[in-house]
Design a protein around this motif. Structure first.
Motif, PDB file in Angstrom:
ATOM      1  N   VAL A  88       0.857  -1.190   0.000  1.00  0.00           N
ATOM      2  CA  VAL A  88       0.000   0.000   0.000  1.00  0.00           C
ATOM      3  C   VAL A  88       0.892   1.239   0.000  1.00  0.00           C
ATOM      4  N   VAL A  89       0.657   2.136  -0.911  1.00  0.00           N
ATOM      5  CA  VAL A  89       1.490   3.339  -1.037  1.00  0.00           C
ATOM      6  C   VAL A  89       0.702   4.589  -0.684  1.00  0.00           C
ATOM      7  N   PHE A  90      -0.386   4.811  -1.401  1.00  0.00           N
ATOM      8  CA  PHE A  90      -1.083   6.096  -1.283  1.00  0.00           C
ATOM      9  C   PHE A  90      -1.945   6.175  -0.029  1.00  0.00           C
ATOM     10  N   GLU A  91      -2.513   5.075   0.421  1.00  0.00           N
ATOM     11  CA  GLU A  91      -3.306   5.126   1.646  1.00  0.00           C
ATOM     12  C   GLU A  91      -2.438   5.542   2.840  1.00  0.00           C
ATOM     13  N   GLN A  92      -1.185   5.097   2.849  1.00  0.00           N
ATOM     14  CA  GLN A  92      -0.288   5.478   3.932  1.00  0.00           C
ATOM     15  C   GLN A  92       0.050   6.967   3.889  1.00  0.00           C
ATOM     16  N   ARG A  93      -0.029   7.548   2.698  1.00  0.00           N
ATOM     17  CA  ARG A  93       0.290   8.972   2.560  1.00  0.00           C
ATOM     18  C   ARG A  93      -0.897   9.872   2.876  1.00  0.00           C
ATOM     19  N   ALA A  94      -2.076   9.296   2.964  1.00  0.00           N
ATOM     20  CA  ALA A  94      -3.273  10.116   3.136  1.00  0.00           C
ATOM     21  C   ALA A  94      -3.162  11.071   4.319  1.00  0.00           C
ATOM     22  N   PRO A  95      -2.774  10.610   5.519  1.00  0.00           N
ATOM     23  CA  PRO A  95      -2.664  11.574   6.624  1.00  0.00           C
ATOM     24  C   PRO A  95      -1.626  12.662   6.377  1.00  0.00           C
ATOM     25  N   GLU A  96      -0.560  12.318   5.671  1.00  0.00           N
ATOM     26  CA  GLU A  96       0.511  13.292   5.453  1.00  0.00           C
ATOM     27  C   GLU A  96       0.040  14.481   4.639  1.00  0.00           C
ATOM     28  N   ILE A  97      -0.915  14.245   3.738  1.00  0.00           N
ATOM     29  CA  ILE A  97      -1.399  15.387   2.938  1.00  0.00           C
ATOM     30  C   ILE A  97      -2.711  15.933   3.477  1.00  0.00           C
ATOM     31  N   PHE A  98      -3.605  15.054   3.945  1.00  0.00           N
ATOM     32  CA  PHE A  98      -4.935  15.522   4.319  1.00  0.00           C
ATOM     33  C   PHE A  98      -4.989  16.143   5.722  1.00  0.00           C
ATOM     34  N   VAL A  99      -4.141  15.711   6.669  1.00  0.00           N
ATOM     35  CA  VAL A  99      -4.175  16.303   8.014  1.00  0.00           C
ATOM     36  C   VAL A  99      -3.772  17.779   7.980  1.00  0.00           C
ATOM     37  N   PRO A 100      -2.614  18.139   7.431  1.00  0.00           N
ATOM     38  CA  PRO A 100      -2.278  19.572   7.384  1.00  0.00           C
ATOM     39  C   PRO A 100      -3.230  20.356   6.482  1.00  0.00           C
ATOM     40  N   TRP A 101      -3.734  19.720   5.451  1.00  0.00           N
ATOM     41  CA  TRP A 101      -4.694  20.390   4.573  1.00  0.00           C
ATOM     42  C   TRP A 101      -5.957  20.736   5.354  1.00  0.00           C
ATOM     43  N   ALA A 102      -6.473  19.756   6.121  1.00  0.00           N
ATOM     44  CA  ALA A 102      -7.682  19.999   6.907  1.00  0.00           C
ATOM     45  C   ALA A 102      -7.463  21.118   7.913  1.00  0.00           C
ATOM     46  N   ALA A 103      -6.272  21.183   8.460  1.00  0.00           N
ATOM     47  CA  ALA A 103      -5.992  22.194   9.487  1.00  0.00           C
ATOM     48  C   ALA A 103      -6.005  23.611   8.936  1.00  0.00           C
ATOM     49  N   GLU A 104      -5.724  23.749   7.642  1.00  0.00           N
ATOM     50  CA  GLU A 104      -5.602  25.101   7.075  1.00  0.00           C
ATOM     51  C   GLU A 104      -6.705  25.459   6.094  1.00  0.00           C
ATOM     52  N   GLU A 105      -7.545  24.483   5.682  1.00  0.00           N
ATOM     53  CA  GLU A 105      -8.558  24.739   4.662  1.00  0.00           C
ATOM     54  C   GLU A 105      -9.670  25.642   5.196  1.00  0.00           C
ATOM     55  N   THR A 106     -10.052  26.643   4.403  1.00  0.00           N
ATOM     56  CA  THR A 106     -11.072  27.602   4.818  1.00  0.00           C
ATOM     57  C   THR A 106     -12.396  27.425   4.087  1.00  0.00           C
ATOM     58  N   ASP A 107     -12.385  26.757   2.960  1.00  0.00           N
ATOM     59  CA  ASP A 107     -13.621  26.585   2.193  1.00  0.00           C
ATOM     60  C   ASP A 107     -14.378  25.362   2.711  1.00  0.00           C
TER      61      ASP A 107
ATOM     62  N   VAL B 274      -7.505  16.448  14.493  1.00  0.00           N
ATOM     63  CA  VAL B 274      -8.056  17.412  13.537  1.00  0.00           C
ATOM     64  C   VAL B 274      -9.573  17.291  13.471  1.00  0.00           C
ATOM     65  N   ALA B 275     -10.095  16.065  13.635  1.00  0.00           N
ATOM     66  CA  ALA B 275     -11.552  15.891  13.655  1.00  0.00           C
ATOM     67  C   ALA B 275     -12.162  16.603  14.864  1.00  0.00           C
ATOM     68  N   LEU B 276     -11.518  16.469  16.017  1.00  0.00           N
ATOM     69  CA  LEU B 276     -12.012  17.132  17.226  1.00  0.00           C
ATOM     70  C   LEU B 276     -12.047  18.652  17.068  1.00  0.00           C
ATOM     71  N   SER B 277     -11.131  19.180  16.281  1.00  0.00           N
ATOM     72  CA  SER B 277     -11.085  20.634  16.112  1.00  0.00           C
ATOM     73  C   SER B 277     -12.257  21.162  15.298  1.00  0.00           C
ATOM     74  N   TYR B 278     -13.016  20.259  14.655  1.00  0.00           N
ATOM     75  CA  TYR B 278     -14.116  20.704  13.794  1.00  0.00           C
ATOM     76  C   TYR B 278     -15.498  20.264  14.291  1.00  0.00           C
ATOM     77  N   VAL B 279     -15.586  19.699  15.491  1.00  0.00           N
ATOM     78  CA  VAL B 279     -16.893  19.230  15.961  1.00  0.00           C
ATOM     79  C   VAL B 279     -17.859  20.374  16.216  1.00  0.00           C
ATOM     80  N   ALA B 280     -17.357  21.592  16.362  1.00  0.00           N
ATOM     81  CA  ALA B 280     -18.236  22.754  16.573  1.00  0.00           C
ATOM     82  C   ALA B 280     -18.206  23.705  15.379  1.00  0.00           C
ATOM     83  N   HIS B 281     -17.796  23.211  14.217  1.00  0.00           N
ATOM     84  CA  HIS B 281     -17.729  24.055  13.019  1.00  0.00           C
ATOM     85  C   HIS B 281     -19.124  24.554  12.643  1.00  0.00           C
ATOM     86  N   PRO B 282     -19.255  25.785  12.137  1.00  0.00           N
ATOM     87  CA  PRO B 282     -20.586  26.310  11.790  1.00  0.00           C
ATOM     88  C   PRO B 282     -21.282  25.564  10.654  1.00  0.00           C
ATOM     89  N   ASP B 283     -20.532  24.880   9.796  1.00  0.00           N
ATOM     90  CA  ASP B 283     -21.147  24.141   8.695  1.00  0.00           C
ATOM     91  C   ASP B 283     -21.547  22.742   9.186  1.00  0.00           C
TER      92      ASP B 283
END
Length: 309
Positions: free
Chosen positions: A245-264, A288-297
């Motif tokens: 498995v190559v790309f599944e292992q990389r998922a957190p490396e790209i999606f975690v920091p992305w989620a932390a900074e994404e505004t849309d 990162v999931a815990l940081s969004y449990v109170a998100h307005p959307d």
């Protein structure tokens, strides 16, 4: 449906009845009273299940028709990916290069000309087209179905072009496929989803890097497309059960920091969904999931809760 013919079954959209009649010896090349083949009736109705049954039973998608077309060309005209795939010969029945070129040129012409201008050219009708949104249920993709001058087609010709190019082994750049998706900036539309599916199906380093490079693009739609492609690559790898498995292992490396900074919110929802689907044990995912449990959307909150569950 006692006494029914193949044409009757095709017109009623009953794929099981069509199959039973063909198994009982009915002719898959049956025509109606006007000489229109059953396969063309199925294509005109955007009926992929019936078209598949007829093609599998021997209906010829390359059959020359009086107007100079073939069922294959009419399938391309339909603007519907599932219908095109239903009548394309399988890998064991390669198409002549001239036929491939004609199909690609047909799809490209519809895509570049636009559905309404092309319908006006074909019918001479300058009236107002009728447009309705339809769902291809088996494929979970949407189209606009447009009628003008007695002709009805769907507006997925960019998707058909992308599909044919992939089928014939032609590799388009991510920029070209992105442009086709953004021409109809709607993730539910076939033009968008087919571009994503073509790229995700490549499952290679080049595509991963190109999509990852769009993560910081200033336009949210570009980022949304990138997230969709990267998520698709991870899902494609999982479905193929490839090792290692190559790309599944990389998922957190790209999606975690992305989620932390994404505004849309729309992009964020998809990034969180990708993290949820990756099922990674990385503790940063839960954080990162815990940081969004109170998100307005509410949809963002729902994706965050899905990760935590």
């Amino acid at each position: 449906m006692s006494g029914a013919t193949v044409i009757d079954a095709v017109r009623s959209g009953d794929a099981d009845a069509v199959r039973r009649l063909l198994e009982a010896g009915a002719n898959p090349e049956s025509t109606d009273a006007q000489g229109v083949p059953a396969l063309c009736l199925a294509i005109a109705a955007f009926d992929e299940p019936v078209a598949s049954v007829l093609t599998e039973a021997g209906a010829d998608p390359r059959r020359p028709l009086p107007d100079g077309t073939t069922p294959l060309l009419r399938a391309v005209d339909s603007g519907t990916v599932s219908v095109v795939l239903a009548v394309l010969p399988g890998p064991g029945e390669p198409l002549d290069e001239s036929v491939r070129a004609e199909l690609l040129a047909r799809a490209r012409h519809w895509h570049e000309a636009g559905v309404v201008p092309e319908l006006r050219r074909r019918t001479g009708d300058r009236g107002t087209p009728r447009r309705i949104r339809v769902r291809d249920g088996g494929w979970w993709t949407d189209y606009d179905e447009i009628t003008l001058g007695g002709l009805t087609v769907r507006d997925g010709h960019a998707a058909v072009l992308s599909c044919l190019e992939q089928w014939f082994g032609q590799r388009q750049s991510i920029d070209e496929l992105l442009a086709r998706a953004l021409a109809r900036p709607d993730p539910g539309h076939a033009d968008w989803s087919e571009s994503v599916d073509v790229l995700a199906g490549r499952n290679d380093e080049e595509t991963w890097a190109a999509a990852a490079g769009l993560r910081s693009h200033p336009e949210p739609l570009h980022r949304l497309f990138a997230a969709d492609v990267l998520r698709g690559i991870v899902r494609s790898e999982a479905m193929a059960d490839t090792q290692p498995v190559v790309f599944e292992q990389r998922a957190p490396e790209i999606f975690v920091p992305w989620a932390a900074e994404e505004t849309d919110p729309a992009v964020l929802r998809l990034v969180l969904r990708a993290l949820s689907e990756s099922d990674s044990p990385d503790p940063r995912v839960e954080a990162v999931a815990l940081s969004y449990v109170a998100h307005p959307d509410p949809e963002v909150r729902r994706e965050a809760a899905s990760i935590l569950r």
